[in-house]
Design a protein around this motif. Structure first.
Motif, short mmCIF file in Angstrom:
data_model
loop_
_atom_site.label_atom_id
_atom_site.label_comp_id
_atom_site.label_asym_id
_atom_site.label_seq_id
_atom_site.Cartn_x
_atom_site.Cartn_y
_atom_site.Cartn_z
N PRO A 15 -4.45 -3.72 -17.12
CA PRO A 15 -4.60 -3.00 -15.84
C PRO A 15 -6.00 -2.43 -15.62
O PRO A 15 -6.53 -2.48 -14.51
CB PRO A 15 -3.56 -1.88 -15.94
N GLU A 41 1.85 3.60 -7.70
CA GLU A 41 0.65 3.69 -8.53
C GLU A 41 -0.60 3.73 -7.66
O GLU A 41 -1.51 4.54 -7.89
CB GLU A 41 0.59 2.47 -9.47
N SER A 101 -3.61 3.79 -15.82
CA SER A 101 -4.70 3.16 -16.58
C SER A 101 -5.84 2.74 -15.67
O SER A 101 -7.03 2.86 -16.04
CB SER A 101 -4.17 1.94 -17.34
N ALA A 102 -5.51 2.25 -14.49
CA ALA A 102 -6.56 1.84 -13.56
C ALA A 102 -7.39 3.03 -13.11
O ALA A 102 -8.62 2.98 -13.05
CB ALA A 102 -5.94 1.14 -12.35
N ALA A 113 -3.33 -3.76 -10.40
CA ALA A 113 -3.43 -3.60 -11.86
C ALA A 113 -2.05 -3.36 -12.48
O ALA A 113 -1.71 -3.96 -13.50
CB ALA A 113 -4.36 -2.43 -12.19
N LEU A 114 -1.25 -2.50 -11.87
CA LEU A 114 0.09 -2.26 -12.41
C LEU A 114 0.94 -3.51 -12.32
O LEU A 114 1.69 -3.84 -13.25
CB LEU A 114 0.76 -1.11 -11.67
N SER A 147 -5.52 -0.38 -8.07
CA SER A 147 -4.53 0.21 -8.97
C SER A 147 -3.16 -0.44 -8.80
O SER A 147 -2.45 -0.67 -9.78
CB SER A 147 -4.42 1.72 -8.72
N GLY A 161 -0.20 -5.97 -15.09
CA GLY A 161 0.24 -5.50 -16.39
C GLY A 161 1.75 -5.60 -16.57
O GLY A 161 2.24 -5.97 -17.63
N ALA A 184 4.12 -0.46 -7.98
CA ALA A 184 2.73 -0.74 -7.62
C ALA A 184 2.30 0.10 -6.43
O ALA A 184 1.18 0.63 -6.39
CB ALA A 184 2.55 -2.22 -7.32
#
Length: 221
Positions: free
Chosen positions: A118, A190, A73-74, A152-153, A149, A156, A187
């Motif tokens: 995210p 990601e 998503s990021a 963000a994970l 990113s 979220g 993370a």
């Protein structure tokens, strides 16, 4: 943490839809769709939605009720811009919900925790790095792409863990003490995946990355 299959109270799912519907409407109206008629840009966006749908389908689980997977998503927010990323993420949630036959009522909370939060975190991290650090290609990739990113994970996932405890009634010491630490590994993965993809895009297809400005990051202007 994927909460798509969790048994959540009706009040929680209703609250999720009350927040998600106006937010998705805003994203659809604010998104830059002016290049939609350009086949390359359209195919890139739809290809990203398809790729994320496949990525979300590769899930792991612990004890059945803790499911996890990479998000992307990021990266979508950095490449397509926040509004279009929210719309694309909604398509991913809809596709994976139908494919997995997950409860439709949970879809709004899934979208909020795994797409909206995210994506927003990634954009905030990028804005912070642009304000604090000098314009540089590697700053964009490592700080905006990798670090943003990964964070963000993690954010979220922690939001999903909170819903698992407060909404689904799972023990907090189990969720945060034993299962949430898996988010650290996710993370890192990601951030690595997003950083690599963004690097390739800004080198070969910079016009597909909405948040990358050649003049800023390559010439320092």
């Amino acid at each position: 943490m994927d909460i798509a299959d969790l048994p959540l109270p009706a009040a929680w799912t209703l609250a999720g839809w009350l927040v998600a519907v106006p937010l998705l409407t805003w994203a659809a109206m604010r998104g830059d769709w002016s290049r939609w008629n350009e086949s390359a840009a359209t195919h890139a966006f739809l290809g990203a939605v398809f790729a994320l749908s496949v990525l979300w389908s590769m899930r792991g689980s612990v004890a059945g009720d803790f499911a996890f997977h990479l998000l992307g998503s990021a990266g979508l927010a950095l490449a397509a811009g926040l509004p279009r990323a929210l719309v694309g993420g909604a398509l991913v949630v809809a596709a994976t919900t139908l494919i997995r036959d997950a409860p439709v009522g949970n879809a709004a909370l899934v979208w909020l925790t795994m797409v909206v939060l995210p994506a927003a975190v990634a954009r905030v991290v990028l804005a912070f790095t642009e304000r604090v650090f000098p314009p540089n290609f590697f700053i964009y990739v490592f700080a905006g792409g990798f670090l943003g990113s990964a964070l963000a994970l993690a954010v979220g996932g922690l939001a999903g863990a909170g819903i698992t405890v407060l909404g689904a009634g799972r023990p907090a010491d189990l969720v945060f003490g034993e299962r949430a630490p898996f988010l650290l590994y996710l993370a890192f993965g990601e951030g690595t995946l997003t950083g690599m993809i963004l690097t390739l895009l800004v080198v070969y297809r910079p016009e597909w990355v909405a948040t990358f400005d050649d003049r800023r990051y390559l010439t320092g202007r």
